[in-house]
Structures are given as structure tokens and as C-alpha cells.
Design an enzyme around this catalytic site. Structure first.
Site, PDB file in Angstrom:
ATOM      1  N   ASP A  43       0.826  -1.198   0.000  1.00  0.00           N
ATOM      2  CA  ASP A  43       0.000   0.000   0.000  1.00  0.00           C
ATOM      3  C   ASP A  43       0.867   1.257   0.000  1.00  0.00           C
ATOM      4  OD1 ASP A  43       0.959  -0.427   2.572  1.00  0.00           O
ATOM      5  OD2 ASP A  43      -1.001  -0.680   3.489  1.00  0.00           O
ATOM      6  N   HIS A  58      -7.717  -4.139   9.874  1.00  0.00           N
ATOM      7  CA  HIS A  58      -7.344  -3.990   8.461  1.00  0.00           C
ATOM      8  C   HIS A  58      -6.050  -4.734   8.162  1.00  0.00           C
ATOM      9  CE1 HIS A  58      -5.074  -0.094   9.637  1.00  0.00           C
ATOM     10  NE2 HIS A  58      -4.147  -0.832   9.053  1.00  0.00           N
TER      11      HIS A  58
HETATM   12  C1  GLP Z   1      -0.561   0.313   8.520  1.00  0.00           C
HETATM   13  C2  GLP Z   1      -0.212  -0.532   7.304  1.00  0.00           C
HETATM   14  C3  GLP Z   1      -0.507  -1.979   7.520  1.00  0.00           C
HETATM   15  C4  GLP Z   1       0.029  -2.426   8.858  1.00  0.00           C
HETATM   16  C5  GLP Z   1      -0.604  -1.642   9.969  1.00  0.00           C
HETATM   17  C6  GLP Z   1      -0.140  -2.060  11.348  1.00  0.00           C
HETATM   18  O1  GLP Z   1      -1.857   0.738   8.559  1.00  0.00           O
HETATM   19  N1  GLP Z   1      -0.884  -0.065   6.131  1.00  0.00           N
HETATM   20  O2  GLP Z   1       0.059  -2.743   6.459  1.00  0.00           O
HETATM   21  O3  GLP Z   1      -0.209  -3.804   9.042  1.00  0.00           O
HETATM   22  O4  GLP Z   1      -0.265  -0.279   9.762  1.00  0.00           O
HETATM   23  O5  GLP Z   1       1.038  -1.397  11.648  1.00  0.00           O
HETATM   24  P1  GLP Z   1       2.001  -1.759  12.852  1.00  0.00           P
HETATM   25  O6  GLP Z   1       2.683  -3.016  12.437  1.00  0.00           O
HETATM   26  O7  GLP Z   1       2.962  -0.615  12.914  1.00  0.00           O
HETATM   27  O8  GLP Z   1       1.165  -1.894  14.040  1.00  0.00           O
END
Ligand code: GLP
Length: 258
Positions: free
Chosen positions: A66, A137
Site C-alpha cells: 500500500d 485492516h
Molecule cells: C498500517 C499498514 C498496515 C500495517 C498496519 C499495522 O496501517 N498499512 O500494512 O499492518 O499499519 O502497523 P504496525 O505493524 O505498525 O502496528
């Protein structure tokens, strides 16, 4: 779906072992790369092996999940910059081997279609690394996403913008409102999927992902329909799993079956 409950610092090593095994078997493998803090230990461990000459990604390729809309090339929070800093610049991937959706394109719809074509032309993703948002998500497929969606423009939830503000110096207003994201259908095309979640804040999303009903309300639940998914969680992220003892038991007795 395999659920592996392990200390956070061991998860990176285990997934790096998987990546190394894949590359040994298929040096030109296609990796699906996630941003966020969850995969960082994996990237550290892979980078260490490359630095020690134990692993080479010279023929591998990668696709990101993304990208924010509207951040110009080189912006420190643009995911293409982040993945360069945290992974690409630390391994021996050739320049251009990792692609991401272009959130700065004049025609975002065309950029999404081009991205789908590029993944397909590369032969699809062999191993997709995923994190999970607190609202369930994956990539940026927010609640309500079509379970069959492809790469497209999405509007971020207020919760996700708040969660990600820490990467923008704590300023939620600096977090874009829109993104381009691989769809849930795109992610489901990967041949293997590894999802990493650590910390108490992810516990509800993990419980829904593994044990909840499949629903657009918790987009990650679509992974229950994928035949080759491993979910790696630490104790805190596993704390709302009703069957946690069973997953631990399964892990402990894994060596007894081939
Ligand atoms: C963002 C990304 C995701 C990721 C999520 C969780 O929103 N687009 O791909 O999984 O953050 O992030 P973190 O691993 O920093 O908690």
C-alpha cells in the site's frame, strides 16, 4: 490457519528462516512486503543474514502492499521511502526490484490497474508478509472493504490515521486521508501468507482474525479462506484467543506429524 504464539524477538528469526528457505528453493521468488512496525524484526533478521553472506536476494523481487496518496517521492513517511530505509537499502535486491503502488500518480485508478498488472506479470506473490491494524485492516483494507477487492483508492478511518500519526511526528493532521492499497482479493492471491501481530493493542483484531466470523467488519478474517496462512503472535496479542491453549499444544506437538 496455523497460529504460532512466540516471543516477539523470536518471530523475526522464524519468518526469516522461512524466507531463506523459499529463496534457496526459488532464488527469483516474489516477496510481498508490508510496512509498519510489525515486520521490522523480520527485516532485521533478513538483513543480518545478507550482510553475513548467508542469504542473497539478488534475484528476488518484491511488491509493497500500500501507499499514502499525495506524498511526493522521497517524503520520509511515503511507504516507498520507509521500505527503502528499513529493508531494501540493507539487502542486495537490485534497484527497481521492489515496486509499490504510485500514490502520487495523476490518474490513481490507472496506477492501481497498472499495479495489478505488474504483480500478475511477475507471476504473483510467493510469500506475503502482513501486519494487522487495530481495526482489523490488512494493508489498508479498512472495515467495510469488499472481501474480493483489488488494488484501489481507500479512505483511511480516523482510528488508522490516529494509530499512524506516530510516524508523522504525532501530528494526526499530517496523515493523509487516502491511500492506494492492494485489495483483499489481491492479497488472497499470494501463494503463502505470514501475518505478524504483537502487543495488547492487537489482541481484539487477532481474536477476530483467527476465531471470528468472516466479515467485512474485520477485513483480516478473509484470511480464514486462504489455505496457507501462518499467524505469529506474542502472548499479549494472543491474550483474547479463546483457543490459545490449543494453539500452544499444537505447536508443542508439531514434530510428531510430518
Ligand atoms: C498500517 C499498514 C498496515 C500495517 C498496519 C499495522 O496501517 N498499512 O500494512 O499492518 O499499519 O502497523 P504496525 O505493524 O505498525 O502496528
Amino acid at each position: 490457519m496455523d497460529v504460532v504464539i512466540a516471543p516477539a524477538d523470536e518471530i523475526g528469526e522464524i519468518v526469516a528462516d522461512d524466507i531463506a528457505a523459499l529463496i534457496e528453493q526459488r532464488p527469483d521468488a516474489v516477496l510481498g512486503l508490508a510496512t509498519g512496525s510489525s515486520p521490522l524484526r523480520i527485516y532485521d533478521s533478513v538483513a543480518e543474514r545478507v550482510a553475513q553472506g548467508r542469504l542473497t536476494l539478488a534475484r528476488a523481487r518484491g511488491f509493497m502492499l500500500d501507499e499514502y496518496v499525495g506524498l511526493p517521492p522521497g517524503h520520509p513517511c511515503r511507504y516507498s521511502t520507509v521500505i527503502d530505509d528499513e529493508f531494501v537499502s540493507r539487502v542486495d535486491l537490485v534497484p527497481g526490484a521492489v515496486r509499490g503502488p504510485n500514490g502520487d500518480a495523476a490518474d490513481l485508478t490507472a496506477a492501481c490497474a497498472e499495479y495489478e498488472d505488474a504483480i500478475r506479470e511477475a507471476g504473483g506473490v510467493d510469500l506475503q508478509i502482513l501486519g494487522i491494524g487495530t481495526d482489523g485492516h490488512i494493508a489498508f483494507n479498512e472495515p467495510g472493504s469488499s472481501l474480493a477487492s483489488r488494488t484501489r483508492v481507500k479512505t483511511l478511518t480516523a482510528q488508522t490515521r490516529e494509530d499512524n500519526a506516530r510516524f508523522f511526528g504525532g501530528d494526526v493532521e499530517a496523515v493523509p486521508y487516502h491511500c492506494l492499497t492492494q485489495g483483499l482479493g489481491t492479497i488472497m492471491d499470494a501463494r503463502r501468507i505470514v501475518l505478524v501481530a504483537t502487543g495488547e493493542a492487537k489482541a481484539e483484531a487477532v481474536a477476530q482474525l483467527v476465531e471470528g466470523a468472516v466479515s467485512a467488519r474485520w477485513p483480516a478474517t478473509i484470511l480464514q479462506h486462504h489455505p496457507r496462512v501462518t499467524v505469529f503472535v506474542d502472548d499479549a496479542a494472543a491474550s483474547q484467543l479463546a483457543l490459545a491453549d490449543y494453539y500452544r499444544h499444537t505447536q508443542a506437538h508439531r514434530h510428531l506429524v510430518s
